[in-house]
Design an enzyme around this catalytic site. Structure first.
Site, PDB file in Angstrom:
ATOM      1  N   TYR A 230      24.390   4.789  35.346  1.00  5.30           N
ATOM      2  CA  TYR A 230      24.557   6.216  35.088  1.00  5.30           C
ATOM      3  C   TYR A 230      26.048   6.447  34.852  1.00  5.30           C
ATOM      4  O   TYR A 230      26.860   6.217  35.741  1.00  5.30           O
ATOM      5  CB  TYR A 230      24.056   7.056  36.264  1.00  5.30           C
ATOM      6  CG  TYR A 230      22.560   7.132  36.367  1.00  5.30           C
ATOM      7  CD1 TYR A 230      21.852   8.200  35.808  1.00  5.30           C
ATOM      8  CD2 TYR A 230      21.841   6.131  37.009  1.00  5.30           C
ATOM      9  CE1 TYR A 230      20.474   8.270  35.897  1.00  5.30           C
ATOM     10  CE2 TYR A 230      20.459   6.193  37.101  1.00  5.30           C
ATOM     11  CZ  TYR A 230      19.785   7.267  36.541  1.00  5.30           C
ATOM     12  OH  TYR A 230      18.420   7.326  36.626  1.00  5.30           O
ATOM     13  N   HIS A 262      18.652   5.745  27.645  1.00  3.84           N
ATOM     14  CA  HIS A 262      17.352   6.161  28.180  1.00  3.84           C
ATOM     15  C   HIS A 262      17.232   7.673  28.267  1.00  3.84           C
ATOM     16  O   HIS A 262      16.267   8.267  27.805  1.00  3.84           O
ATOM     17  CB  HIS A 262      17.140   5.536  29.556  1.00  3.84           C
ATOM     18  CG  HIS A 262      15.783   5.775  30.125  1.00  3.84           C
ATOM     19  ND1 HIS A 262      15.474   6.868  30.909  1.00  3.84           N
ATOM     20  CD2 HIS A 262      14.638   5.068  30.020  1.00  3.84           C
ATOM     21  CE1 HIS A 262      14.210   6.810  31.261  1.00  3.84           C
ATOM     22  NE2 HIS A 262      13.679   5.730  30.743  1.00  3.84           N
ATOM     23  N   HIS A 263      18.201   8.336  28.887  1.00  8.67           N
ATOM     24  CA  HIS A 263      18.216   9.798  28.891  1.00  8.67           C
ATOM     25  C   HIS A 263      19.632  10.300  29.139  1.00  8.67           C
ATOM     26  O   HIS A 263      20.503   9.558  29.607  1.00  8.67           O
ATOM     27  CB  HIS A 263      17.214  10.389  29.896  1.00  8.67           C
ATOM     28  CG  HIS A 263      17.576  10.217  31.342  1.00  8.67           C
ATOM     29  ND1 HIS A 263      16.989   9.278  32.146  1.00  8.67           N
ATOM     30  CD2 HIS A 263      18.449  10.879  32.135  1.00  8.67           C
ATOM     31  CE1 HIS A 263      17.479   9.353  33.369  1.00  8.67           C
ATOM     32  NE2 HIS A 263      18.380  10.319  33.395  1.00  8.67           N
ATOM     33  N   HIS A 333      22.181   7.863  31.102  1.00  7.11           N
ATOM     34  CA  HIS A 333      21.482   6.767  31.775  1.00  7.11           C
ATOM     35  C   HIS A 333      21.280   5.647  30.761  1.00  7.11           C
ATOM     36  O   HIS A 333      20.563   5.809  29.769  1.00  7.11           O
ATOM     37  CB  HIS A 333      20.127   7.248  32.309  1.00  7.11           C
ATOM     38  CG  HIS A 333      19.280   6.145  32.877  1.00  7.11           C
ATOM     39  ND1 HIS A 333      17.928   6.284  33.087  1.00  7.11           N
ATOM     40  CD2 HIS A 333      19.587   4.887  33.282  1.00  7.11           C
ATOM     41  CE1 HIS A 333      17.436   5.160  33.580  1.00  7.11           C
ATOM     42  NE2 HIS A 333      18.423   4.300  33.703  1.00  7.11           N
ATOM     43  N   HIS A 412      10.360  17.671  38.505  1.00 11.07           N
ATOM     44  CA  HIS A 412      11.270  16.766  39.207  1.00 11.07           C
ATOM     45  C   HIS A 412      10.729  16.381  40.578  1.00 11.07           C
ATOM     46  O   HIS A 412      10.367  17.240  41.383  1.00 11.07           O
ATOM     47  CB  HIS A 412      12.644  17.420  39.380  1.00 11.07           C
ATOM     48  CG  HIS A 412      13.628  16.570  40.121  1.00 11.07           C
ATOM     49  ND1 HIS A 412      14.235  15.471  39.551  1.00 11.07           N
ATOM     50  CD2 HIS A 412      14.099  16.642  41.385  1.00 11.07           C
ATOM     51  CE1 HIS A 412      15.046  14.918  40.431  1.00 11.07           C
ATOM     52  NE2 HIS A 412      14.982  15.605  41.563  1.00 11.07           N
ATOM     53  N   HIS A 414      11.377  12.694  43.456  1.00 12.95           N
ATOM     54  CA  HIS A 414      12.080  11.425  43.608  1.00 12.95           C
ATOM     55  C   HIS A 414      11.092  10.275  43.409  1.00 12.95           C
ATOM     56  O   HIS A 414      10.132  10.425  42.650  1.00 12.95           O
ATOM     57  CB  HIS A 414      12.802  11.384  44.948  1.00 12.95           C
ATOM     58  CG  HIS A 414      14.057  12.216  44.954  1.00 12.95           C
ATOM     59  ND1 HIS A 414      14.825  12.436  46.077  1.00 12.95           N
ATOM     60  CD2 HIS A 414      14.686  12.892  43.955  1.00 12.95           C
ATOM     61  CE1 HIS A 414      15.869  13.193  45.776  1.00 12.95           C
ATOM     62  NE2 HIS A 414      15.797  13.494  44.493  1.00 12.95           N
ATOM     63  N   MET A 487      11.352  15.356  46.788  1.00 13.29           N
ATOM     64  CA  MET A 487      11.452  16.709  46.260  1.00 13.29           C
ATOM     65  C   MET A 487      10.168  17.046  45.517  1.00 13.29           C
ATOM     66  O   MET A 487       9.416  16.155  45.121  1.00 13.29           O
ATOM     67  CB  MET A 487      12.645  16.844  45.308  1.00 13.29           C
ATOM     68  CG  MET A 487      13.995  16.700  45.963  1.00 13.29           C
ATOM     69  SD  MET A 487      15.336  17.004  44.770  1.00 13.29           S
ATOM     70  CE  MET A 487      16.757  16.978  45.860  1.00 13.29           C
TER      71      MET A 487
END
Length: 617
Positions: A230, A262-263, A333, A412, A414, A487
């Protein structure tokens, strides 16, 4: 049906004749395809969506979506054909229990067939051939396969293509196989790629003549030679940069790095951050300034396979001007599983913005669960559900009389999240789904435009549920900010912006203590889930037998909640928000029934013999 053929090529016409015939055939094919997909494709391309499948870029997938036909047209480009290729879909990207299409050769003849794999990964011919081969063609880039697949097939061996994330699987066949059943998946070069296949059919709005652009890009960095990185970079807006509206953004991916990026996300720093040190480096670097942790307000987010993101013509996302930080943080990422070295990159996101402010400011609201350990998932669970509420009391108080309009959403969780859904409830009845992902992956998160704008009225309820899998964990997973904590959030993008920034809940802490007291009384184990310990420690002490699991599930399904109906200042709206009853839902939405295709849309029951030309690769 493609012509029957052997590997060898036959004498052909002259080069000029061949070129004319080729260009004419391609033109006719494109006209037919565009007509077949009319209403589902942007005019500039009959196959507008593209992703590289493998890290080397030797397999590339293009596709389009026809909602009228309820089908997808795929084009698979194989740049370096060896003995064949395998492509398909599965629940989490495994080769086991996958829905597949395979191109293979026995050394003499090439075949194309719909297939499936069992729990051991053994590949079988599917008696119901739902992948319809339309064209096989050699191009200067390689071999292209054009085929069609309905969203749903009513075949129990097939994957149902739904809204949300799809886990694509692929494999490269290195040598011929005498039959489809002889292909051994464990010996193949396999991989997976995540993507949203069912893109919304939304026309691209025209940009205003005064639209400006700003590139937020990595400054020609060298991608680290490790699997996951990242990268963080700080960009400063010009001094005196006035208030503008972001109306569109799109990815900028350095050519040649399409399979590595990737993003990407662009965040704005907190308004009180009047200065942020310049930084370019790994986000987990010890050299990263602490102030970067306060750059968390999302302006743009892109993930592999996504195209440009447009705001509705009547709304824009405000940035710049008084009360707005001049500092932006880019986060990229990089996924580099082959540990490629020496690759430079300047990828990022291009923002389109205008000084002519639109009628409405767009806002972002958090729905779901509060980040607190009182919401927990027992270990060794396959599908444990936690639910967060935005209650009618909060929307009645905080929303304008005309309501708000949700046009995009970012789900979202985890690492243990597997499904996420937000449902709008009106007058006690489930009204419509805001966003749903039945194959959610925490490794693939993007802001997704909704197919249909969802209007939320004062007094409506928004219920967000997340499904978790903790099969590989020995201890309870509690809610929180840590990556090993969990989350359950839906960031909804809407207009007009209101003061309501967070509408989330958690079980009442007092009722949770009653749960711990109950299991202390009814369990014989020498364990103390004592109130003087922290909630996380109490959950760690629970012996997770079936009784304790069932009681916790029951508690979450009936116990009162603590509501967080918060303004952007993190202050709750005035009112009583503790010990609130769960919203009542008296009727639920019916599950949609997949349309079963007719036999006319299927290929013959056996493998299709195809001409791939040019030898074995």
């Amino acid at each position: 049906m493609p012509a029957l053929s052997r590997w060898a090529s036959l004498p052909g016409p002259s080069m000029r004749e061949a070129a004319f015939m080729y260009s004419t055939a391609v033109a006719i094919f494109l006209v037919i395809l565009v007509a077949a997909l009319q209403g589902s494709a942007p005019r500039e391309s009959p196959l507008p969506y593209h992703i590289p499948l493998d890290p080397e870029g030797s397999l590339e997938l293009s596709w389009n979506v026809s909602y009228t036909q309820e089908a997808i047209h795929f084009q698979l480009l194989v740049r370096r054909l060896k003995a064949g290729v395998l492509f398909g879909m599965s629940d989490r990207g495994e080769l086991e229990n996958a829905d597949l299409v395979v191109l293979w050769t026995d050394g003499d003849t090439a075949y194309f067939a719909d297939a499936w794999s069992d729990q051991k990964g053994q590949i079988h011919l599917d008696p119901q051939q739902d992948y319809q081969l339309l064209q096989v063609q050699r191009t200067p880039e390689g071999l292209t396969l054009l085929f069609k697949r309905p969203f749903g097939t009513c075949d129990p061996k097939d994957y149902l293509i739904e809204d949300g994330t799809v886990h694509l699987v692929y494999g490269i066949l290195e040598e011929p196989f005498r039959s489809l059943e002889a292909i051994n998946g464990s010996g193949l070069q396999m991989g997976l790629q995540r993507v949203q296949l069912l893109k919304p059919n939304i026309p691209e709005p025209e940009l205003p003549s005064d639209a400006c652009t700003m590139e937020v890009q990595a400054p020609n960095i060298q991608i680290p030679s490790q699997e996951t990185t990242y990268w963080c970079y700080i960009k400063e807006l010009p001094k005196g940069f006035s208030r503008h509206h972001i109306i569109k953004y799109e990815p900028i991916v350095t050519k040649g790095n399409e399979a590595l990026v990737h993003h990407m996300e662009v965040f704005q720093c907190a308004p009180e951050m009047d200065s942020v040190p310049h930084f370019s480096g790994p986000c987990d670097s010890k050299m990263k300034p602490d102030r970067l942790n306060y750059c968390r307000h999302v302006l743009a987010a892109w993930a592999l396979g996504a195209k440009a993101f447009y705001y509705p013509e009547e709304a824009g996302l405000a940035f710049g001007g008084p009360g707005s930080s001049r500092y932006l943080r880019l986060e990229v990422h990089y996924h580099n599983p082959l540990v490629i070295e020496g690759r430079n990159d300047s990828s990022g996101i291009r923002l389109y913005y205008t000084a002519k402010l639109r009628r409405f400011n767009a806002g972002i609201m958090e729905l779901g669960l509060v980040y607190t350990p009182v919401m927990a998932i027992p270990p060794r669970e396959t599908a444990f559900i936690l639910t967060g509420y935005c209650t009618d009391k909060c929307t009645q108080l905080a929303l304008p009389p005309s309501g708000i309009h949700i046009f995009a959403s970012q789900l979202h969780t985890h690492l243990t999240g597997r499904k996420v859904v937000t449902v709008l409830v009106r007058d006690g009845r489930e009204w419509e789904i805001v966003n749903q992902d039945n194959h959610y992956s925490p490794h693939f998160q993007e802001i997704r435009m909704l197919k249909k704008v969802v209007s939320v009225h004062p007094g409506d309820v928004l219920i967000t549920s997340c499904t978790y899998n903790t099969e590989d964990r020995e201890l309870a997973t509690v809610g929180g900010f840590g990556i090993l904590e969990e989350m359950c959030v839906n960031y909804v993008h809407y207009y007009p912006q209101t003061q309501l920034e967070l509408c989330k809940s958690a079980v009442d802490a007092g009722f949770l203590q009653k749960y711990f007291h109950l299991i202390n009384r009814f369990n014989n184990e020498d364990v103390c889930t004592c109130p003087q310990a922290s909630v996380s420690q109490q959950f760690t002490s629970v012996p997770w037998n079936s009784f304790n699991r069932d009681v916790l599930k029951a508690l979450y399904s009936f116990a009162p909640i603590s509501m967080h109906c918060n303004k952007s200042s993190a202050v709750r709206f005035q009112g009583e928000w503790n010990l609130q009853p769960l919203p009542k839902v008296i009727s639920t939405l019916e599950e949609p029934t997949p349309q079963c295709p007719t036999s006319q849309g299927r290929s013959p029951a056996g493998p299709t013999v195809v001409s791939i030309g040019g030898g074995k690769g």
